[in-house]
Scaffold this active site. Structure first.
Site, short mmCIF file in Angstrom:
data_model
loop_
_atom_site.label_atom_id
_atom_site.label_comp_id
_atom_site.label_asym_id
_atom_site.label_seq_id
_atom_site.Cartn_x
_atom_site.Cartn_y
_atom_site.Cartn_z
N LYS A 182 0.82 -1.22 0.00
CA LYS A 182 0.00 0.00 0.00
C LYS A 182 0.85 1.27 0.00
O LYS A 182 0.45 2.29 -0.55
CB LYS A 182 -0.92 0.00 1.22
CG LYS A 182 -2.03 -1.05 1.17
CD LYS A 182 -2.97 -0.85 2.36
CE LYS A 182 -3.68 -2.11 2.78
NZ LYS A 182 -4.61 -2.64 1.82
N GLU A 225 -3.12 6.70 8.05
CA GLU A 225 -3.95 7.50 7.16
C GLU A 225 -4.97 8.30 7.95
O GLU A 225 -5.46 7.86 8.99
CB GLU A 225 -4.73 6.60 6.19
CG GLU A 225 -3.98 6.26 4.94
CD GLU A 225 -4.77 5.36 4.01
OE1 GLU A 225 -5.97 5.09 4.26
OE2 GLU A 225 -4.18 4.92 3.00
N GLU A 227 -8.75 0.63 -5.91
CA GLU A 227 -9.75 0.94 -4.88
C GLU A 227 -9.66 2.40 -4.44
O GLU A 227 -8.57 2.92 -4.23
CB GLU A 227 -9.57 0.02 -3.67
CG GLU A 227 -9.80 -1.45 -4.02
CD GLU A 227 -9.92 -2.35 -2.79
OE1 GLU A 227 -10.64 -3.35 -2.86
OE2 GLU A 227 -9.28 -2.04 -1.75
N GLU A 246 -5.78 1.70 -2.48
CA GLU A 246 -4.84 0.61 -2.80
C GLU A 246 -5.20 -0.01 -4.14
O GLU A 246 -6.28 0.23 -4.68
CB GLU A 246 -4.86 -0.48 -1.71
CG GLU A 246 -6.16 -1.27 -1.67
CD GLU A 246 -6.00 -2.65 -1.04
OE1 GLU A 246 -4.86 -3.14 -0.91
OE2 GLU A 246 -7.03 -3.25 -0.70
N ASN A 281 -5.40 -3.86 -5.93
CA ASN A 281 -5.30 -5.30 -5.79
C ASN A 281 -4.88 -5.89 -7.13
O ASN A 281 -5.60 -5.77 -8.11
CB ASN A 281 -6.63 -5.89 -5.33
CG ASN A 281 -6.96 -5.46 -3.90
OD1 ASN A 281 -6.06 -5.29 -3.09
ND2 ASN A 281 -8.22 -5.27 -3.61
N ARG A 329 -4.84 -8.58 -8.80
CA ARG A 329 -5.37 -9.94 -8.94
C ARG A 329 -6.83 -9.83 -9.33
O ARG A 329 -7.39 -8.75 -9.42
CB ARG A 329 -5.27 -10.66 -7.61
CG ARG A 329 -5.96 -9.84 -6.49
CD ARG A 329 -6.19 -10.64 -5.24
NE ARG A 329 -6.45 -9.83 -4.08
CZ ARG A 329 -7.66 -9.43 -3.68
NH1 ARG A 329 -8.72 -9.78 -4.37
NH2 ARG A 329 -7.81 -8.69 -2.60
#
Ligand code: ADP
Ligand code: ADP
Ligand code: MG
Length: 654
Positions: A116, A200, A275, A293, A295, A297
């Site tokens: 991240k 964050e 995302e 972030e 992903n 996949r």
């Protein structure tokens, strides 16, 4: 095209990948851990290779065993599914080094975007807005605490390697920072082998909006629109949909463009999801939005995108991995209608969503127009404590959002799972919630509404029905015995023999309701036994939903209002009846692994103080002292596997 693909995963996603591979004429190899070899996915593959015992570290995460299995079976590619090794760049590299195709992005892109912290840096460089915070290398607690102070409370601590909501803690104030940091780091180390975290700002009333992207080895990147995954419990997705309700044209254009830009900036190949959080609950043109972030996949919720685009994302993955161009250009990809997915999980929503393990005595799901059920289990399957608790995804599509939600609601009502508890009633409560129906949710919605969403307490109607079933069964047994002329004088059920004497009797009986000893009143009349729960508020018959019972060994599994209640006789032989010592025994609430023991024998504890942490199915369960006292005994070691009910610690008065 590829000829033979090994699927380095299990359950519903392994089955789903096998389905597409087969349609494309690609042979399939499954790998299975010992407890998984009887599951449908292991049977569905052309070849199955046992790879080791249950713990993922010795099976689905054992990269060398998986690569060896691919070589032995002549596979030319490995599809990692999601979870496990899917975002492990070292694995992707080892696969390539073994002369095999990794169905996923290049290791280099995974490295850049998988963590991240670095992904945020890349997003900033690509001009994509990110959540303000600290994502540096320095991990000293005092430096992190300083960063949190700089960001301003409340803050979010997130595992750099995180996924599935793990290693993430919301910290309200500075006093909570140190213990929550330690717990996030521990969870991150255990789950990802990497304790690093970032800090964050907490985005207020966020909508979780993500964009599906796809790149190929010819430099093209497209998006397949957005999904809304704002319905989350503890930062884990529960219900997902596409398109996002209320999404404005302008915001969609901006977010999809940013997602494509980010993927292009690293030459991304294959399926990926970018995302974002949108602040403030709405999706207006001016709503602030931030990248969180990527992903690298396939995503659990990819079926909702497939439903609205009519595309098969696994087919795209396999084609791109084989070096083909993306099947469609951006302008050719259209989204039509609406789709909603619910994750059906083996967990006990009435008991804090504890994972539920055991043998599934019955598993039935409906079929119908606009309905897709991706299930990893069937009747007879055993849910083990080693993996994720998701057993099936229920996906419904329709011309519009209301139609899709209606279909999913009905599908849930027609789903029958007995043997383990599920979150079906909770999912149903969400789907019919007026705010959800209006599309007015944010990621905090479930947390705020939990009391009204999760079923509470004992289902008195189900208990009564289950006990009646037990009594009838006992009567049949007694009758059979009488016919055989072999009365069993010392039967543990001797108390029930009284019922044979005549009508209009009342008796109090002890039964186990979900393993808890409970007294019930049985009243007999000519029509048979009638069971009442003292203090139970059984609904009037008119309000009662359908009830059905599944006999399973010594127990009766009652299904009512999308919940299961397990009823069995309370034996008098002591094994279960240790209430006398219940206050002093700290027992494992589930099968799992002892992740942490906080105290040593002889330690004095306050009420509510942490004693141990049990980890099961990706979750940590903290056990606290029910009252003040002294730890007389610690019965387990860190790292040990324990079964539900196992003694962890003994507590005595000071
Ligand atoms: P997504 O972001 O795709 O919605 P999550 O981030 O929730 O999915 O996690 C990916 C999925 O991968 C999980 O829901 C689970 O099915 C699977 N998964 C992740 N980690 C593990 C694990 N350690 N063991 C088994 N399955 C896992
Ligand atoms: P994971 O890798 O576990 O999927 P994410 O970074 O994607 O972690 O975050 C998962 C969820 O946690 C988000 O969808 C959101 O609900 C919540 N979340 C994450 N970061 C923040 C934040 N800064 N503010 C508010 N909520 C957040
Ligand atoms: Mg995420």
């Amino acid at each position: 095209m590829l000829k033979r693909v090994l699927i380095a995963n299990r359950g519903e996603i392994a089955l789903r990948i096998i389905g597409t591979a087969r349609r494309l004429g690609i042979e399939t190899v499954a790998v299975g851990s010992e407890p998984d070899l009887a599951l449908p996915f292991a049977r569905a593959a052309d070849v199955v290779v046992p790879i080791g015992p249950g713990p993922a570290g010795e099976s689905y995460l054992a990269a060398d065993k998986i690569i060896a299995a691919a070589r032995e079976t002549g596979a030319d590619a490995i599809h990692p599914g999601y979870g496990f090794l899917a975002e492990n760049a070292d694995f992707a590299e080892a696969v390539a080094a073994a002369g095999l195709v990794f169905v996923g992005p290049q290791p280099d892109a995974m490295r850049k975007l998988g963590g991240k912290a670095q992904a945020k840096a890349i997003a900033i460089a690509a001009g994509v807005p990110v959540v303000p915070g600290y994502h540096g290398e320095e991990q000293r607690p005092d430096i992190l605490a300083g960063a949190a102070r700089g960001v301003g409370y409340p803050v979010m601590i997130k595992a750099v390697a995180g996924g599935g909501g793990r290693g993430m803690r919301l910290v309200e104030n500075e006093a909570e920072f140190a213990p929550l940091l330690a717990s996030a780091q521990r969870e991150a180390e255990a789950a990802f082998g990497d304790p690093r975290v970032l800090i964050e700002k907490v985005v207020a009333a966020p909508r979780h909006i993500e964009v599906q992207v796809f790149g190929d080895s010819h430099g093209d990147v497209v998006h397949l629109f957005e999904r809304d995954c704002s319905l989350q419990r503890r930062n884990q997705k529960v219900i997902e949909e596409a398109p996002a309700p209320g999404m404005t044209r302008q915001l969609r254009a901006a977010m999809t463009a940013a997602a494509v830009e980010l993927a292009k900036s690293v030459g991304y190949q294959g399926a990926g999801t970018v995302e974002f959080l949108v602040e403030g609950g709405g999706l207006g043109a001016d709503a602030p939005w931030y990248f969180i972030e990527m992903n690298t996949r396939l995503q659990v919720e990819h079926p909702v995108t497939e439903a609205v685009t009519g595309l098969d994302l696994v087919e795209w993955q396999l084609r791109v991995a084989a070096g083909e161009r993306l099947p469609l250009e951006q302008g050719e990809i259209v989204s039509a209608g609406h789709a909603v997915e619910a994750r059906l999980c083996a967990e006990d929503a009435a008991r804090g969503f504890l994972p539920s393990v055991g043998r599934i005595a019955r598993f039935e799901t409906p079929a119908g127009e606009g309905l897709r059920i991706d299930a990893g289990v069937e009747t007879g399957s055993v849910i083990s404590p080693f993996y994720d608790s998701m057993v099936a995804k229920l996906v419904a599509a329709g011309p519009d959002r209301a139609a899709a939600i209606d279909r999913l609601t009905r599908a849930l009502e027609q789903t029958m799972v007995a043997g383990v508890k599920t979150n079906a009633a909770f999912l149903h409560a969400l789907l019919v919630h007026p705010a959800f129906r209006r599309g007015e949710v944010d990621t905090g919605f479930i947390g705020r509404e939990l009391a009204g969403l999760a079923p509470q307490g004992i289902d008195a109607h189900a208990v009564a029905h289950g006990v009646e079933c037990l009594i009838r069964r006992r009567q049949d047994e007694l009758e059979a015995q009488r016919l055989r002329l072999s009365p069993e004088r010392h039967s543990p059920w001797a108390a029930l023999d009284g019922f044979q004497l005549g009508p209009q009797r009342r008796q109090s009986l002890d039964v186990l309701v979900d393993g808890v000893r409970t007294a019930v009143e049985v009243r007999w009349d000519r029509s048979g036994p009638h069971v009442e729960l003292p203090g139970g508020d059984a609904a009037p018959p008119a309000q009662r939903g359908q009830v059905s019972a599944v006999a399973d060994g010594d127990r009766v599994l009652v299904l009512h209002d999308l919940r299961q209640t397990e009823i069995a006789w309370a034996l008098r032989d002591g094994a279960m009846a240790d209430e006398a010592s219940a206050g002093s025994a700290i027992r494992a609430p589930i099968n799992g692994r002892v992740a942490k023991v906080f105290l040593a024998e002889g330690a004095a504890v306050d009420k509510g103080q942490r004693i141990a942490v049990i980890e099961a199915m990706k979750m940590e369960h903290v056990l606290v002292a029910p009252r003040a006292g002294t730890i007389a005994r610690i019965a387990v070691d860190e790292g040990q596997q324990v079964t539900e009910g196992a003694l962890l610690a003994g507590l005595v008065d000071e």
